[in-house]
Design an enzyme around this catalytic site. Structure first.
Site, short mmCIF file in Angstrom:
data_model
loop_
_atom_site.label_atom_id
_atom_site.label_comp_id
_atom_site.label_asym_id
_atom_site.label_seq_id
_atom_site.Cartn_x
_atom_site.Cartn_y
_atom_site.Cartn_z
N GLU A 85 0.60 -0.92 -0.18
CA GLU A 85 0.10 0.09 -0.06
C GLU A 85 0.84 1.69 0.36
O GLU A 85 1.67 1.53 0.89
CB GLU A 85 -0.84 0.19 1.22
CG GLU A 85 -1.89 1.56 1.35
CD GLU A 85 -2.80 1.06 2.65
OE1 GLU A 85 -3.40 2.29 2.40
OE2 GLU A 85 -3.37 0.17 2.85
N LYS A 280 -7.89 0.12 11.33
CA LYS A 280 -7.12 -0.92 9.50
C LYS A 280 -5.75 0.24 9.52
O LYS A 280 -4.85 -0.93 9.27
CB LYS A 280 -8.30 -0.39 8.96
CG LYS A 280 -7.02 -1.34 7.34
CD LYS A 280 -6.59 0.16 6.42
CE LYS A 280 -6.54 -0.86 5.13
NZ LYS A 280 -5.36 -0.05 4.38
N ASP A 296 2.06 -15.36 11.81
CA ASP A 296 0.68 -14.73 11.04
C ASP A 296 -0.10 -13.94 11.01
O ASP A 296 -0.98 -12.89 12.44
CB ASP A 296 0.06 -16.17 11.79
CG ASP A 296 -0.72 -16.23 11.14
OD1 ASP A 296 -1.97 -15.95 10.18
OD2 ASP A 296 -1.88 -17.54 11.83
N HIS A 393 -0.99 10.60 0.41
CA HIS A 393 -1.31 9.44 0.18
C HIS A 393 -1.48 9.11 -1.22
O HIS A 393 -0.89 8.53 -1.93
CB HIS A 393 -2.50 9.18 1.03
CG HIS A 393 -2.82 7.43 0.04
ND1 HIS A 393 -2.62 6.51 0.05
CD2 HIS A 393 -4.00 7.23 -1.13
CE1 HIS A 393 -3.29 5.14 -0.04
NE2 HIS A 393 -3.73 5.68 -0.92
#
Length: 438
Positions: A85, A280, A296, A393
């Site tokens: 990302e 998130k 994991d 971004h």
């Protein structure tokens, strides 16, 4: 529709690709070439990757990046991050640079207990089951001695076994609720092996115990499995500075910045729609480091989001406050991580990532990982309450858009220069590419 295939797993990698090409890619040579292009040229390394999982046909690459300048408990770190990302690594690095001159990050492990359960049904008298459990508990522990021997030498092992009556939720449902210390291993295989042995012993003990008659229905084991919810495997990270050390601009004074920041976090405490996106963003940093170190990330995600709901409502994992003219920002999160076992000793880049971090033990990795999440959240909120999230971004996303349009080196240079002073949007990038090519 592709035909049913038998023995697919026994085919060679080349034959698997031939089957896919024939039945899914219409014999497209480009598809086959793409899969083969991503094979590793080192045959030994490729075989290693092939054996990580099943039906491997190629490798799926993600960027392996680093974020420098993290000062954690007085020690400098460069964090490995595996993520695709745009802007995540840049944001983490920016936050690290900001806080390194303000005392850096503080982190501490609060607890390291992990959980596993044997789920079973029993239709008899609950009191009798409780007495039976009390009597056989030493035998349950003895039954796993061969499994726990090495773990106990390292300071770990089974810490407790409890019988829990869950019949109020499901008829006849009980469980052995077991807690473990796994030291530097994540411990999934160790925990599951112990649980399955507990289940066998539980059954065998019923067959020879005087409390159970031949005619009485036996205990039925439903399943034995670890839990990825680890609310007693907790790490806390924080940053603190004087209000006057926070950003001070014509739009926002340092105090206004602090107050706005605290309100932004407070919104994520009370509004689930915001909290999900808020958390998130935290996991952007955590997952990137977890993946880079061979842990994991799916388990970490599940445990973190469950913890965010522990009070009956989904809320922010971070907290912010102004106290005694100080700005305090912190995170408390469950992180069941390991630095031995699994991919940590197999994947070359995982070994390199752990080396980059100074070969940490599990507790040290927990601290570092919690800081990655806190830094990511700080960077996101900083953008949201000042310039907005899209400015930074989209500038990072610019290269992805240019690559989609196969921009040349000269075109990239000209467009990067143009967007230094202009807002990046997909449509504007397209417009400027078309102008250049016209």
């Amino acid at each position: 529709m592709a035909p049913v295939v038998s023995g697919f797993s026994k085919l060679s990698k080349t034959d698997k690709i031939k089957w896919l090409a024939e039945h899914h890619f219409n014999d497209d040579v480009t598809a086959t070439d793409t899969l083969i292009t991503y094979w590793n040229s080192d045959d030994k390394l490729q075989r290693l990757h092939d054996e990580f999982t099943e039906n491997t046909i190629s490798n799926y690459y993600l960027p392996f990046s680093v974020a420098p300048n993290f000062l954690i408990n007085g020690k400098r770190y460069t964090l490995p991050m595996t993520i695709e990302e745009s802007s995540v690594v840049a944001a983490a690095s920016k936050a690290a640079k900001f806080w390194q001159t303000r005392g850096g990050f503080k982190a501490e492990v609060l607890s390291t207990t992990k959980v596993g359960q044997v789920h079973f049904t029993y239709t008899g008298n609950a009191k009798k089951l409780e007495r039976f459990f009390t009597e056989i508990k030493p035998n349950l522990l003895k039954s796993v001695a061969h499994i726990t021997k090495n773990m106990e030498k390292r300071g770990g092992g089974v810490t407790e076994i409890q019988l829990r009556d869950k019949t109020a939720e499901i008829d006849n449902y009980y469980q052995l609720h077991c807690t473990f210390e796994t030291v530097d291993a994540m411990g999934a295989n160790f925990i599951n092996s112990c649980l399955e042995e507990f289940a066998k012993t539980l059954l065998s003990e019923t067959k020879k115990h005087h409390a159970f008659s031949d005619t009485e229905k036996e205990i039925e084991i439903i399943m034995s499995i670890l839990s990825n919810y680890v609310p007693q495997c907790i790490v806390k990270a924080s940053v603190t500075c004087k209000i006057e050390e926070l950003p001070n601009t014509p739009r926002l004074s340092s105090m206004q910045y602090a107050e706005k920041f605290v309100r932004a976090v407070r919104i994520a405490q009370v509004e689930p729609y915001r909290a999900v996106t808020h958390n998130k963003g935290i996991m952007n940093g955590i997952d990137a480091l977890v993946l880079a170190t061979g842990n994991d990330f799916r388990a970490i995600e599940a445990g973190a989001h469950a913890y965010a709901s522990k009070d009956g409502k989904y809320k922010s994992l971070t907290h912010a406050e102004i106290k005694d003219e100080q700005f305090i920002f912190s995170i408390e999160i469950p992180l069941a991580l390991g630095t031995v076992g699994g991919l940590t000793s197999l994947h070359p880049l995982v070994k390199l990532a752990l080396q980059l971090l100074g070969k940490p033990n599990a507790k040290e990795l927990m601290k570092i990982t919690s800081v990655a999440g806190l830094a990511q959240n700080f960077a996101a909120i900083n953008s949201l309450i000042t310039t907005g999230i899209q400015q930074g971004h989209m500038k990072m996303h610019l290269m992805n858009i240019l690559n989609q349009f196969e921009a040349t080196k000269i075109e990239k240079e000209q467009l990067i220069a143009y967007f230094k002073t202009n807002t990046v949007t997909h449509s504007e990038v397209v417009t400027q590419i078309e102008k250049l090519r016209a």
